[in-house]
Scaffold this motif. Structure first.
Motif, mmCIF file in Angstrom:
data_model
loop_
_atom_site.group_PDB
_atom_site.id
_atom_site.type_symbol
_atom_site.label_atom_id
_atom_site.label_comp_id
_atom_site.label_asym_id
_atom_site.label_seq_id
_atom_site.Cartn_x
_atom_site.Cartn_y
_atom_site.Cartn_z
ATOM 1 N N ARG A 73 -0.723 -2.881 -7.734
ATOM 2 C CA ARG A 73 -0.332 -2.729 -6.339
ATOM 3 C C ARG A 73 0.499 -1.453 -6.213
ATOM 4 O O ARG A 73 1.022 -0.933 -7.192
ATOM 5 C CB ARG A 73 0.533 -3.923 -5.879
ATOM 6 C CG ARG A 73 -0.136 -5.279 -6.019
ATOM 7 C CD ARG A 73 -1.154 -5.502 -4.935
ATOM 8 N NE ARG A 73 -1.614 -6.891 -4.912
ATOM 9 C CZ ARG A 73 -2.446 -7.382 -4.005
ATOM 10 N NH1 ARG A 73 -2.911 -6.601 -3.048
ATOM 11 N NH2 ARG A 73 -2.834 -8.643 -4.045
ATOM 12 N N ASN A 74 0.618 -0.958 -4.952
ATOM 13 C CA ASN A 74 1.450 0.219 -4.759
ATOM 14 C C ASN A 74 2.910 -0.183 -4.554
ATOM 15 O O ASN A 74 3.236 -1.358 -4.342
ATOM 16 C CB ASN A 74 0.948 1.065 -3.580
ATOM 17 C CG ASN A 74 0.883 0.268 -2.284
ATOM 18 O OD1 ASN A 74 1.774 -0.510 -1.967
ATOM 19 N ND2 ASN A 74 -0.187 0.464 -1.527
ATOM 20 N N LYS A 75 3.800 0.798 -4.582
ATOM 21 C CA LYS A 75 5.230 0.527 -4.484
ATOM 22 C C LYS A 75 5.585 -0.075 -3.136
ATOM 23 O O LYS A 75 6.492 -0.912 -3.029
ATOM 24 C CB LYS A 75 6.028 1.820 -4.700
ATOM 25 C CG LYS A 75 7.526 1.602 -4.682
ATOM 26 C CD LYS A 75 8.287 2.901 -4.871
ATOM 27 C CE LYS A 75 9.795 2.668 -4.750
ATOM 28 N NZ LYS A 75 10.557 3.934 -4.902
ATOM 29 N N SER A 76 4.872 0.317 -2.089
ATOM 30 C CA SER A 76 5.144 -0.217 -0.760
ATOM 31 C C SER A 76 4.906 -1.722 -0.721
ATOM 32 O O SER A 76 5.689 -2.472 -0.130
ATOM 33 C CB SER A 76 4.254 0.487 0.279
ATOM 34 O OG SER A 76 4.438 -0.064 1.566
ATOM 35 N N TRP A 77 3.822 -2.193 -1.358
ATOM 36 C CA TRP A 77 3.544 -3.632 -1.414
ATOM 37 C C TRP A 77 4.663 -4.361 -2.132
ATOM 38 O O TRP A 77 5.127 -5.422 -1.685
ATOM 39 C CB TRP A 77 2.213 -3.864 -2.118
ATOM 40 C CG TRP A 77 1.784 -5.299 -2.199
ATOM 41 C CD1 TRP A 77 1.016 -5.985 -1.298
ATOM 42 C CD2 TRP A 77 2.096 -6.240 -3.234
ATOM 43 N NE1 TRP A 77 0.836 -7.288 -1.702
ATOM 44 C CE2 TRP A 77 1.493 -7.472 -2.887
ATOM 45 C CE3 TRP A 77 2.836 -6.163 -4.414
ATOM 46 C CZ2 TRP A 77 1.592 -8.613 -3.684
ATOM 47 C CZ3 TRP A 77 2.950 -7.305 -5.212
ATOM 48 C CH2 TRP A 77 2.328 -8.504 -4.846
ATOM 49 N N VAL A 78 5.100 -3.815 -3.256
ATOM 50 C CA VAL A 78 6.188 -4.435 -4.024
ATOM 51 C C VAL A 78 7.457 -4.505 -3.185
ATOM 52 O O VAL A 78 8.142 -5.536 -3.150
ATOM 53 C CB VAL A 78 6.449 -3.645 -5.325
ATOM 54 C CG1 VAL A 78 7.671 -4.205 -6.063
ATOM 55 C CG2 VAL A 78 5.227 -3.674 -6.227
ATOM 56 N N ASN A 79 7.770 -3.432 -2.473
ATOM 57 C CA ASN A 79 8.970 -3.392 -1.653
ATOM 58 C C ASN A 79 8.914 -4.425 -0.533
ATOM 59 O O ASN A 79 9.916 -5.087 -0.225
ATOM 60 C CB ASN A 79 9.158 -1.986 -1.079
ATOM 61 C CG ASN A 79 10.458 -1.854 -0.308
ATOM 62 O OD1 ASN A 79 10.479 -1.958 0.918
ATOM 63 N ND2 ASN A 79 11.539 -1.610 -1.015
#
Length: 234
Positions: A73-79
């Protein structure tokens, strides 16, 4: 145990003596990642994914980019998932888990202080606000200069359920969308209750009522398979 809790509970209720299992030697991080991967088709809700992300971030010390890479996943999803786990109030987390609110709406409420989230959520529900209207309400609430201004905002906000005149009848397609959304919400709520507290042998009326769902759901699946384009029925 990483997965198969429902099957284990069912096997115990049926008094089975054994079950086939796959034994894996994994560390804490690998176990949490495997849990998400084995439920990637939809077994975990957004808030359950958020709890796994928070555990990897807080307990295992992984950075957000590392978590994103390991979970594809990308960092935005994690955030966004981390925000749900740490900024959303407990009551709203339960609502999100059983499907009473969407993840998008929940993230809007994360912008509010925890003590005020439920108050705003009640207004959103009572007024029937859309996601866009909820966003507008949250922004106005945050911009309000005083507590009295915020209270006035919540009592005067108008939503989709107010101020409409000569509302046109719904089309057949709109009724189908409405019924589908209502069914999804109720299925999510029932699923959450079944998982939290399964009925026992003493709950005869409950078990009888639940059994009546089978023919109704089977009939609906058959109708979907006959009417929807090929390959679009899960």
């Amino acid at each position: 145990m990483l997965d198969g809790f429902k099957r284990l509970r069912a096997a115990r209720s049926l008094k089975w003596s054994c079950l086939w299992v796959q034994v894996m030697r994994l560390g804490a991080v690998q176990a949490k990642l495997h849990l998400c991967q084995s439920n990637r088709a939809g077994g975990l809700t957004e808030i359950e994914e958020a709890w796994v992300v928070r555990s990897l971030y807080r307990e295992d010390g992984l950075t957000q980019p590392e978590i994103g890479r390991l979970m594809a996943r990308n960092k935005s999803w994690v955030n966004r998932r981390l925000l749900l786990a740490e900024a959303l109030g407990d009551e709203l987390q339960v609502d999100l888990r059983i499907g009473l609110i969407s993840a998008t709406t929940a993230r809007e409420r994360c912008r509010l202080p925890r003590d005020n989230q439920q108050e705003v959520a009640t207004t959103v529900k009572q007024r029937g606000l859309t996601t866009r209207q909820t966003q507008t309400l949250v922004e106005a609430w945050l911009a309000a200069p005083t507590e009295s201004a915020r209270e006035s905002l919540l009592t005067t906000v108008r939503g989709t359920q107010e101020g409409k005149e000569a509302k046109r009848p719904r089309t057949s397609g709109e009724w189908m969308l409405y019924d589908a959304e209502e069914l999804r919400r109720r299925c999510g709520r029932l699923h959450g209750r079944l998982v939290a507290q399964p009925p026992t042998r003493g709950d005869g009326d409950v078990i009888t009522g639940l059994r009546t769902l089978r023919p109704a759901l089977c009939g609906l699946l058959e109708a979907l398979s006959q009417t929807l384009p090929k390959g679009q029925v899960a």
